[in-house]
Design a protein around this motif. Structure first.
Motif, short mmCIF file in Angstrom:
data_model
loop_
_atom_site.label_atom_id
_atom_site.label_comp_id
_atom_site.label_asym_id
_atom_site.label_seq_id
_atom_site.Cartn_x
_atom_site.Cartn_y
_atom_site.Cartn_z
N ALA A 70 -91.94 43.51 33.97
CA ALA A 70 -92.79 43.70 35.14
C ALA A 70 -93.96 44.62 34.85
O ALA A 70 -95.10 44.36 35.26
CB ALA A 70 -91.96 44.25 36.30
N MET A 71 -93.70 45.71 34.13
CA MET A 71 -94.78 46.63 33.77
C MET A 71 -95.81 45.94 32.88
O MET A 71 -97.02 46.16 33.03
CB MET A 71 -94.23 47.87 33.09
CG MET A 71 -93.53 48.85 34.00
SD MET A 71 -94.52 49.43 35.40
CE MET A 71 -95.96 50.10 34.60
N LEU A 72 -95.35 45.11 31.96
CA LEU A 72 -96.29 44.35 31.13
C LEU A 72 -97.15 43.45 32.02
O LEU A 72 -98.37 43.34 31.81
CB LEU A 72 -95.52 43.52 30.11
CG LEU A 72 -96.38 42.60 29.23
CD1 LEU A 72 -97.37 43.41 28.40
CD2 LEU A 72 -95.48 41.75 28.31
N GLY A 73 -96.52 42.82 33.00
CA GLY A 73 -97.28 41.99 33.94
C GLY A 73 -98.28 42.81 34.73
O GLY A 73 -99.41 42.36 34.97
N PHE A 74 -97.90 44.02 35.15
CA PHE A 74 -98.84 44.88 35.88
C PHE A 74 -100.05 45.21 35.02
O PHE A 74 -101.19 45.24 35.51
CB PHE A 74 -98.14 46.18 36.29
CG PHE A 74 -97.08 46.02 37.35
CD1 PHE A 74 -96.84 44.79 37.94
CD2 PHE A 74 -96.32 47.10 37.76
CE1 PHE A 74 -95.86 44.64 38.92
CE2 PHE A 74 -95.36 46.97 38.74
CZ PHE A 74 -95.12 45.74 39.31
#
Length: 398
Positions: free
Chosen positions: A358-362
């Protein structure tokens, strides 16, 4: 060269050797250990006398009985704790606990506000936990606390070993561990060197990075560390944006814009949008970074030193490097439920992996769409045909 006193300032090796003798476990090996420990001390007569007594006691009928009282200069293995020692030990456990930072944060907010939010005062508050622990470990009271802990170490270590054995049995009967555990499909889950001994092992290691045991332990620790930070980070990215959409004034709610806003303006950051609910939120980014460094420096050093890093202040951690447990890290004693503990470990690493993705997506969404993750979801819901990863990448202007 440092010298030692009979009880107070002995090196840890010396103290353990003496305590082994005082706990009526005399042996020639213990005698040799004390002799080696005393080689460079000015008080070796006292220690040698204890070792000689222990050696004679270990020789059976030809020497003194093992139940014979120790010499007068041999201290009791576990002397009653004084009120000062108990208070110091309690203070160490409190300061070492993550819960302390939540409570202390609330108190610090009030104290900082009462001092006019002076920068020096804020920095002192940030440095107080690690400074207090260091001062305690170096004090005479801290040495008493450590000696009390060392006297109890055999009992504490036996209890910890019993808990670890229960966890091992729970893993053996759990569906998430061992050779029959769920794995990734096809060749993705066929790494032979991964045998299902740790939480979240799905057999995935196509590059063979963890074939060596040292590498395996290093990558496991790194994954857990990043997973835990990512879970906190996802919440920290989403909640401010949601609050701002509900009308709460946060100054700058979008996570990736906060730093620039702080650098380029006199933006004041309040937790939850509550006016005055801050510690360094009104200060410059330099002081915020300094406070972050001292707050994280202590825990990171303790993590580097290892599981026994808090023993100098009388805190025993029964777990291991990744799951230290004990009062500071497991205040509700979840580790006592072996089946629940091993299942929670699997849930933690699974949720942590999702959070890292999720952080990579953010990060990617911030670079491509220039808005926050919550707004991205709302845009997709409003027009999924045009607000999706494929459309955005196709119309990306580099």
């Amino acid at each position: 060269m440092k010298t030692a006193t009979p009880t107070g300032n002995l090196w840890p090796t010396q103290r353990r050797a003496v305590l082994a003798l005082d706990l009526h476990r005399p042996s020639s090996a213990a005698y040799a250990a004390v002799s080696r420990a005393c080689k460079h001390t000015s008080n070796n007569r006292v220690l040698h006398r204890r070792a000689n007594w222990a050696l004679r006691a270990s020789q059976g009928p030809s020497g003194p009985s093992s139940e014979q009282p120790a010499p007068a200069d041999a201290p009791r293995a576990s002397e009653p704790e004084t009120l000062t020692t108990r208070a110091a030990k309690l203070a160490a456990e409190v300061v070492a606990s993550p819960v302390f930072y939540l409570v202390a944060g609330l108190l610090a907010i009030k104290l900082v506000a009462s001092t006019g939010e002076d920068g020096a005062t804020i920095f002192i508050f940030a440095a107080l936990p690690i400074t207090a622990l260091t001062a305690l470990s170096k004090s005479s009271v801290g040495k008493q606390v450590q000696e009390q802990l060392e006297a109890k170490l055999p009992e504490l270590q036996a209890a910890a070993e019993k808990t670890r054995a229960a966890h091992a049995e729970a893993r053996a009967r759990s569906q998430w561990y061992g050779p029959s555990r769920p794995r990734l499909p096809g060749p993705l889950g066929t790494a032979e060197h991964l045998t299902g001994t740790i939480a979240g092992d799905a057999g995935f290691d196509p590059l063979g990075l963890s074939k060596e045991q040292a590498s395996f332990a290093k990558y496991q620790e790194a994954e857990l560390l990043h997973a835990r930070w990512a879970m906190l980070g996802v919440v920290g990215c989403l909640v401010p944006e949601v609050l701002a959409m509900r009308g709460v004034d946060l100054g700058e709610p979008v996570w990736w814009k906060v730093g620039a806003s702080k650098l380029n303006s006199d933006l004041t950051l309040n937790w939850g949008g509550i006016e005055g609910f801050r510690i360094a939120g009104k200060q410059g980014i330099g002081l915020i970074a300094a406070c972050q460094a001292v707050l994280m420096g202590g825990p990171e050093y303790a993590r580097y030193v290892g599981i026994r890093s808090l023993e100098p202040v009388g805190v025993f951690l029964p777990g291991d490097q990744n799951y230290p447990g004990g009062g500071p890290f497991d205040p509700l004693n979840y580790a006592a439920d072996a089946d629940g503990f091993v299942e929670q470990a699997v849930k933690e690493v699974k949720n942590g992996r999702l959070a890292m993705l999720a952080m990579l997506g953010f990060f990617v969404q911030a670079a491509v769409t220039r808005v926050g993750p919550v707004q991205n979801v709302l845009d997709f819901a409003a027009d999924p045909a045009h607000n999706n990863i494929f459309w955005n990448l196709a119309h990306l202007h580099l």
